[in-house]
Design an enzyme around this catalytic site. Structure first.
Site, mmCIF file in Angstrom:
data_model
loop_
_atom_site.group_PDB
_atom_site.id
_atom_site.type_symbol
_atom_site.label_atom_id
_atom_site.label_comp_id
_atom_site.label_asym_id
_atom_site.label_seq_id
_atom_site.Cartn_x
_atom_site.Cartn_y
_atom_site.Cartn_z
ATOM 1 N N SER A 209 0.829 -1.195 0.000
ATOM 2 C CA SER A 209 0.000 0.000 0.000
ATOM 3 C C SER A 209 0.875 1.262 0.000
ATOM 4 O O SER A 209 1.706 1.417 -0.880
ATOM 5 C CB SER A 209 -0.954 -0.054 1.193
ATOM 6 O OG SER A 209 -2.041 0.778 1.004
ATOM 7 N N GLU A 332 -8.825 -5.244 -5.205
ATOM 8 C CA GLU A 332 -8.185 -4.294 -4.293
ATOM 9 C C GLU A 332 -9.203 -3.366 -3.644
ATOM 10 O O GLU A 332 -9.077 -2.971 -2.497
ATOM 11 C CB GLU A 332 -7.177 -3.443 -5.072
ATOM 12 C CG GLU A 332 -5.881 -4.146 -5.397
ATOM 13 C CD GLU A 332 -4.968 -4.269 -4.199
ATOM 14 O OE1 GLU A 332 -5.240 -3.649 -3.179
ATOM 15 O OE2 GLU A 332 -3.974 -5.004 -4.298
ATOM 16 N N HIS A 443 -7.369 -5.842 -0.718
ATOM 17 C CA HIS A 443 -6.185 -5.081 -0.322
ATOM 18 C C HIS A 443 -5.436 -5.767 0.825
ATOM 19 O O HIS A 443 -6.024 -6.032 1.875
ATOM 20 C CB HIS A 443 -6.655 -3.690 0.116
ATOM 21 C CG HIS A 443 -5.551 -2.687 0.188
ATOM 22 N ND1 HIS A 443 -4.685 -2.467 -0.838
ATOM 23 C CD2 HIS A 443 -5.169 -1.833 1.176
ATOM 24 C CE1 HIS A 443 -3.826 -1.525 -0.503
ATOM 25 N NE2 HIS A 443 -4.095 -1.134 0.723
#
Ligand code: HEM
Length: 1052
Positions: A209, A332, A443
């Site tokens: 991230s 995601e 994610h």
């Protein structure tokens, strides 16, 4: 803290390691017979006291006494109100002063494979640059992952929130402190990792991230990119528009935050003092502070001119070679839709990415993107709509930046690997899954398999242990060898990214992982389209010292082809070969032909910021226009012509992407045989009217300039079929001088200037031109058409009121008013994009669009058809035997006074004459161009998105390799067999090629046949004293004869 081994406690070792940073004692983590040593909380920077807030970190000094590194150091103070919900209780230990620490996990045994020490993997945590800390990863769990595969893992704390990214947009506070922290930690690794058994010459930076974005920023910045050798970005990458902001924009957010909390000053110094005075707890209070910027966070990295001294694309080119591996998870965006719980419309989600700070015309781009994602979704199906929004978030935040990263890296000559992590175990416990609309890899899903810790408690089931082994093997292979497959002797199942397969990626799944060809199902094309459309604000990538950069950028572009090793005329600094297009007596296409002779079948030139690749090889032509149409669907356009995407009145010629497809679908039937048959009598009327004028003006044997006569004819035809003109206005048409001006050299040169002006000037000059200069002609034409369309609409409304049934369509305006894309049969394009487009929501043309189409038909059809007639006339007059043969055909096939549509189709030899004419005198060569919308390869040459590709039609159509030794001769017979396989595909393109081929071709043929048939039945063309032999060719962007004076000798 729910790592899979978090129930275990390490032993505190009493053994002292005399590390070069200072003596340390660490933990022992036992995994069966293997031991991993862990040294936690090692300071890599000096303690941050108040006055050191908002300064670059300074390396920690070496200590002398052994330091107990048994526990993680405190995290850096966090930012944003979200933190309170995300942090598990008991893990809220933060200290501004002592937060810059790192942790080293190292195998205790000596490596057999790595004599110089273990490969090192340095991990940066995620958290949107506002939250996150390395102690979030349970140490025992982490020790049981990658280090067991013989790498050293270093995890790092860096400053986040205002402490990491506050900026005043000037030298008072430049921002990016968090990135400088990361950089300092890499210096630490270079200096000290040897003492922990690591190899400083084999360092991989990785992150998830925000940490992934950080990793790819570190790979770009010259301050950091020589401190490691490869990097892995997982769910995030540098080319993410909203992860970084222009510094001014970010400074405004910082000021807004301060004002929200009572700051009342208005200069950088006082703002800095205010921030310095705040207790760190204040930085949690972001609720209610509007960012007025795209993206999610308040405090982000910025283009500071320091950490990033140049625009990204330049930094990428200057960076050392670094292997890169980029991964995303299948969905995601799954967890992110929850950030828009009270959204009033789906547009809100799109707007959060494409705001005015990112694109110039946010509303249009947002609408376009929304249409793209929702094109085949039933809006009443909330689950389907949500899924599309999740795809949008996935693509815009993660997937496209991932693809861009591997593209940029590959282009710069690096090995790049792309993967999607699609594995998701439905039986596994996933505490967050209940919040999400559906279950799938999302994610950070891969993190727990890589580092033993994810979001929530991780209690792997048996299968997941196998996934852990697989994932860890892939990434440690990458860290060791720069190749996730391992040594070259191992099976190479995960292939490097290559432009030969521009959407290929490795699908990581269990039990099978494999290469696939369709990354994100082709959805990412829309982002390429937006990038190529020029919609993005340059500030996104080029925010530093704009003017200086602009100048530099011009020079950089000027040397573009030289740097690429592609030959071509270099011209002058800033303007490239622009001056060459100004010589009226040496038209552009002929100039290009000369260059081809000199530089070969593929060469490049620049005009200001425009880069053009010229090709004259039929295979490449076929490649650009047909095979790779998806990559070349735009047309070369001069910036002064405006942005076709945003003009209400955009037309078929200029539009691109979906808008073009829609216009083309709706316009095509207008040129079908059926429609043309209906206008046959109008075209014949015009031909007969011209015959009267010819008769009048040649009655005493005078020579006449056929060019003017033909222009009068083509204008009359188009006026009557597309512009609402009711009867002939030949030789008295007020539009004639206006339209002629448009094609005059001086006028078209004004257009060309647009190519070399800096972007901000283009707009100004365009406005001036539109308002005051000859471009006014264009406006007049538009006005005439607008009036015609409006009065037709009114007429129809009145007819409806009075109960009058609509009759047969009279002209193009009627056909357009009746047309609906949905009614239209597909017309032969076998392009996937195109097929999909028929579902576009707006199926009818707006009035503005009808005006746009009719006007472009005038401009595209008027001169071209008249010129083609003129060249034919010249060639017939200079080849009397061919003219005679043609007359015989016409006499035979058209014996009656009227000439019907069917008779026209029997004039085969005339068709051969027209084809041969257009071979020797190609028209519209500037139209035979494309804009590269997606970086790809043409032969061995990589063509970058935004590059124009232009065909040198003159060379192509006279190439002896294609046409034989008589290529220069006028020999219509070569076409007589009707079988056009005699020439190589891509070798003949007078009307272009592929899905964007000239839509008016059949109309042009029809007009020419009709007129020539009428003329040649009665007259024979003969040259006279005024005839220029050979023809004198003039023009700027186009080529045309200066005049075509002829005797029209009556036949017996
Ligand atoms: C002899 C006469 C003509 C010649 C040589 C000619 C040539 C061309 C060429 C080379 C192109 C570019 C094709 C491509 O990009 O692949 C083009 C496109 C076009 N032409 Fe023609 N043209 C002629 C007549 C006409 C007429 C009579 C009309 C309309 C009334 C017309 C309307 C257009 C339009 C609208 C386009 C853009 C098509 C698109 O992008 O979808 N042309 N023409």
């Amino acid at each position: 803290m729910g790592g899979f081994l978090s129930n275990l406690k390490p032993e505190n070792s009493l053994e002292v390691l005399n590390a070069s940073c200072g003596p340390v004692r660490g933990n022992i983590y036992r995994h069966d017979e293997k031991i991993i040593n862990g040294y936690l909380g090692i300071p890599y920077a000096m303690a941050l006291a108040k006055e050191l807030r908002f300064t670059k970190p300074v390396a920690a000094e070496k200590w002398k006494e052994p330091r107990d590194c048994y526990k993680y150091g405190p995290g850096c103070p966090q930012s944003g109100d979200k933190i309170s919900t995300l942090l598990p209780p008991g893990h809220r230990k933060f200290s501004e002063e002592h937060c810059l620490s790192l942790n080293v996990f190292t195998p205790s045994w000596k490596s057999e494979d790595f004599e110089n020490g273990y490969p090192v993997m340095v991990y940066f945590h995620g958290g949107g640059f506002e939250i996150g800390f390395s102690s979030n990863f349970d140490d025992y769990s982490l020790s049981g992952t990658l280090p067991l595969k013989e790498v050293i893992v270093v995890t790092v704390n860096y400053r986040v929130g205002p402490l990491g990214f506050f900026t005043t947009c000037d030298d008072v506070a430049l921002g990016n402190y968090g990135l400088w922290d990361m950089t300092l930690s890499l210096h630490w690794v270079q200096k000290h990792i040897k003492s922990f058994g690591g190899d400083p010459n084999c360092v991989t930076v990785f992150g998830s991230s925000a940490g992934a974005i950080g990793a790819s920023y570190l790979a770009l910045s010259p301050h950091s990119n020589k401190l490691f050798h490869r990097y892995m970005s997982m769910s995030g990458a540098a080319w993410w528009d909203t992860a970084i902001r222009p510094k001014k924009l970010e400074a405004e957010i910082c000021e807004r935050f301060a004002k929200h909390h009572g700051y009342s000053g208005n200069d950088s110094e006082s703002l800095l003092s205010w921030y310095k005075d705040q207790p760190v707890i204040k930085f949690l209070e972001t609720t209610g502070v509007e960012t007025k910027a795209s993206g999610m966070g308040h405090f982000t990295p910025v283009f500071d001119g320091d950490f990033f001294p140049k625009p990204f694309d330049q930094l990428q080119k200057m960076a050392p070679k670094l292997d890169v591996l980029v991964t995303v998870n299948e969905y995601e965006g799954l967890g992110f839709l929850g950030l828009f719980p009270n959204r009033t419309s789906d547009l809100v989600v799109i707007a959060s990415v494409f705001g005015p700070d990112v694109v110039k015309n946010p509303e249009e781009v947002q609408r376009k993107v929304l249409d793209f994602y929702m094109k085949d979704v039933d809006q009443k199906d909330a689950t389907a709509v949500d899924k599309r929004l999740i795809e949008f978030i996935s693509d815009s935040y993660f997937n496209f930046p991932a693809l861009e990263t591997v593209r940029h890296a590959t282009r710069a000559g690096n090995n790049a690997y792309l993967a999607s992590f699609d594995y998701y175990n439905m039986d596994a416990k996933d505490p967050y899954a209940d919040w999400f609309p559906f279950r799938a890899a999302n994610h950070n899903s891969e993190l727990k398999y890589m580092l033993g810790e994810g979001m929530g408690k991780f209690e792997p089931i048996e299968e997941e242990f196998k996934v852990m082994d697989m994932v860890q093997r892939l990434v440690t292979n990458f860290a060791k060898y720069g190749n996730p497959n391992g040594k070259p002797s191992e099976p190479q199942t995960w292939q490097k990214f290559s432009f030969d397969k521009p959407f290929s990626y490795y699908k990581i799944d269990y039990p099978k992982s494999e290469m696939k060809d369709n990354f994100q199902n082709g959805r990412l094309k829309i982002y390429d389209e937006i990038n190529a459309s020029g919609e993005k604000n340059r500030g996104i990538l080029y925010s530093i010292q704009k003017e200086k950069e602009e100048k530099f950028y011009y020079l950089w572009t000027w040397t573009y082809w030289v740097r690429r090793g592609i030959p071509g005329p270099i011209g002058w600094p800033f303007i490239g070969v622009f001056l060459n297009s100004l010589d009226e007596n040496f038209p552009g296409p002929l100039q290009v032909m000369e260059w081809t002779k000199k530089y070969g079948k593929i060469f490049g030139f620049t005009e200001g910021l425009m880069k053009t690749l010229v090709i004259s090889d039929p295979d490449l032509v076929q490649e650009v226009f047909v095979k790779q149409y998806d990559n070349f669907y735009g047309r070369k356009r001069n910036p002064i012509q405006g942005n076709s995407e945003k003009e209400k009145r955009t037309n078929l010629f200029s539009a691109q992407g979906f808008r073009w497809k829609r216009l083309r679908t709706i316009s095509s039937p207008t040129f079908s045989n059926n429609s043309l048959r209906k206008i046959n009598s109008t075209v014949e009327d015009c031909a007969l009217e011209l015959m009267r004028h010819i008769e009048e003006q040649t009655s005493e044997g005078q020579q006449i300039d056929m060019l003017t006569f033909y222009q009068e004819f083509t204008l009359d035809v188009i006026g009557r079929i597309a512009m609402g003109q009711t009867d002939s206005q030949m030789f008295k048409n007020p539009m004639f001088p206006i339209i002629k001006k448009l094609f005059q050299g001086s006028y078209s040169r004004l257009f060309l200037i647009g190519g070399v002006l800096p972007p901000f000037l283009v707009q100004i000059v365009r406005q001036i031109l539109l308002k005051t200069m000859k471009m006014g002609s264009f406006r007049k034409i538009n006005e005439i058409t607008m009036n015609a369309v409006n009065s037709r609409v009114k007429q129809r409304e009145e007819d409806e009121k009075n109960g009058i049934e609509p009759g047969e369509p009279q002209d193009f305006i009627d056909l357009f008013l009746d047309a609906k894309a949905g009614d239209i049969e597909h017309f032969g394009e076998d392009n996937e994009d195109f097929t999909k487009s028929t579902s576009y929501t707006n199926r009818q043309l707006t009035t503005e669009e009808i005006v746009g189409q009719c006007t472009v038909f005038l401009i595209a059809g008027f001169d071209t058809t008249a010129l083609s007639l003129s060249y034919s006339t010249y060639l017939l007059a200079t080849h009397p035997e061919i003219q005679r043969k043609l007359q015989e055909e016409i006499d035979r096939e058209c014996p009656d006074p009227e000439i019907t549509f069917d008779q026209l189709s029997k004039l085969k030899y005339l068709e051969c004459v027209m084809k041969e004419t257009l071979r020797l005198y190609p028209l519209g060569t500037f139209a035979n161009s494309r804009k590269c919308m997606r970086t790809t390869k043409l032969g061995n040459v990589e063509v970058e998105a935004g590059t124009m590709v232009q065909v040198d039609t003159w060379t192509l159509q006279k190439d002896q390799n294609i046409w034989g030794d008589d290529a220069e001769e006028f020999r219509p017979e070569r076409w007589e067999s009707g079988d056009e396989h005699f020439f190589q595909k891509g070798g003949y393109i007078p009307f272009g090629l592929g899905p964007r081929q000239c839509i008016g071709m059949r109309l042009a043929y029809m007009e020419e046949k009709m007129l020539l048939a009428h003329i040649l039945r009665k007259y024979t063309f003969e040259t006279g004293p005024k005839t220029e032999i050979p023809l004198k060719l003039v023009g700027a962007a186009t080529t045309q004869p200066a005049s075509v004076w002829m005797h029209l000798t009556p036949r017996n």
